[in-house]
Enzyme design. Sequence first.
Site, short mmCIF file in Angstrom:
data_model
loop_
_atom_site.label_atom_id
_atom_site.label_comp_id
_atom_site.label_asym_id
_atom_site.label_seq_id
_atom_site.Cartn_x
_atom_site.Cartn_y
_atom_site.Cartn_z
N SER A 14 0.83 -1.20 0.00
CA SER A 14 0.00 0.00 0.00
C SER A 14 0.87 1.25 0.00
O SER A 14 1.97 1.26 0.57
CB SER A 14 -0.90 -0.01 1.24
OG SER A 14 -1.89 0.99 1.16
N ALA A 23 2.07 8.53 -1.86
CA ALA A 23 1.45 9.68 -2.53
C ALA A 23 2.54 10.60 -3.09
O ALA A 23 3.37 11.10 -2.34
CB ALA A 23 0.56 10.44 -1.55
N TYR A 54 -7.86 14.30 1.10
CA TYR A 54 -7.03 15.14 0.25
C TYR A 54 -7.90 15.80 -0.83
O TYR A 54 -9.13 15.72 -0.78
CB TYR A 54 -5.85 14.34 -0.31
CG TYR A 54 -4.97 13.81 0.81
CD1 TYR A 54 -4.49 14.67 1.80
CD2 TYR A 54 -4.64 12.46 0.90
CE1 TYR A 54 -3.70 14.20 2.85
CE2 TYR A 54 -3.86 11.98 1.94
CZ TYR A 54 -3.39 12.85 2.91
OH TYR A 54 -2.63 12.38 3.94
#
Length: 354
Positions: free
Chosen positions: A22, A57, A182
């Site tokens: 992840s 990210a 976000y």
Amino acid sequence: MPALFDPLTVCSVTLRNRIGVSPMCQYSYTDGFSNDWQLAHLGARAAGGAGLILTEATAVEARGRITPDDGGIWADAHVAPLARVARFIREQGAVAGIQIAHAGRKASTNRAWDGGKPIPPDNPRGWQVIGPSPIPFAEGHQTPTELDKTGIREVQDAFRAAAARALAAGFEWLEIHGAHGYLIHSFYSPLSNRRTDEYGGSFENRIRFLMETVRALRPVWPERLPLTVRISGTDWAEGGWQVEEAVQLAVRLKAEGIDLIDCSAGGNVADARVPVGASYQVPISEAIRKGADVMTATVGLIAEPMQADEIIRNNRADVVLLGREMLRDPYWALHAAQSLKQLAPVPPQYLRAF
């Protein structure tokens, strides 16, 4: 009946198993540039047997970073260091994926181990944050500047440019980060979006920013490679985004050519009451997989091999993504194969140990 160690083909890309790493922020970079830490961090997990390795990210513009120490892909100069990471992941037999992101109103903060506090825009390490509406994430956080339509197009252009750079860097799997409060999530949640134009109000309006972003980058990301989106299935808060809406969003994303929905939850409400427990987000993946007839990945306190295998065998998700367990054990996939009596590709350098 599929199992955890069965391969999975998405578009022209085949994962050697259904185990993925992840995206996990490392906050270890300068000016967005990938470095030896990222190579070692992700490379170890590729050598450790996972089928899919997703970068953390990766900001599509400088003001889209969560912290000043995040990775980025807003400049052409970022491509070569990222290409080194993608190349090494592929050499270990895993698929190299990248998550592109914009932190929106949750940007301009310190790293967690530095206290995690918001950084004001007048601080040399900070900047003015943006969002769909002038609503701060929590007390003490900046009030975001509301994006006008020109600003919206600029951010969408940044996502498109980031996708083109990701392809140039050799990534084979692209994920748009639309979760965890976000920028994209803050548009589709009614708790953070109070707009009265075509980007606010109704469900169709609130998802418009994400849908347009997908359409903006679709021409530069080839259909032969997986294009995925991570969404939050619920805000875990009254009056917020709910699973039923997430299913309908997934239906629309599939129609736009999205190949898989990465199902997470929360992140948009600072004081949300989250029912944390083993596999607690798997029902979201299961609901989206069945309700939208689309492939899904799932996350959320998945730690044991049998637990992960059960999720795949019972068609609750197509890919299991692990975070904390992969931090604790980069070779989780190899150990899981031993536990489940399955075959896994052990690097020849490590054969004596397995």
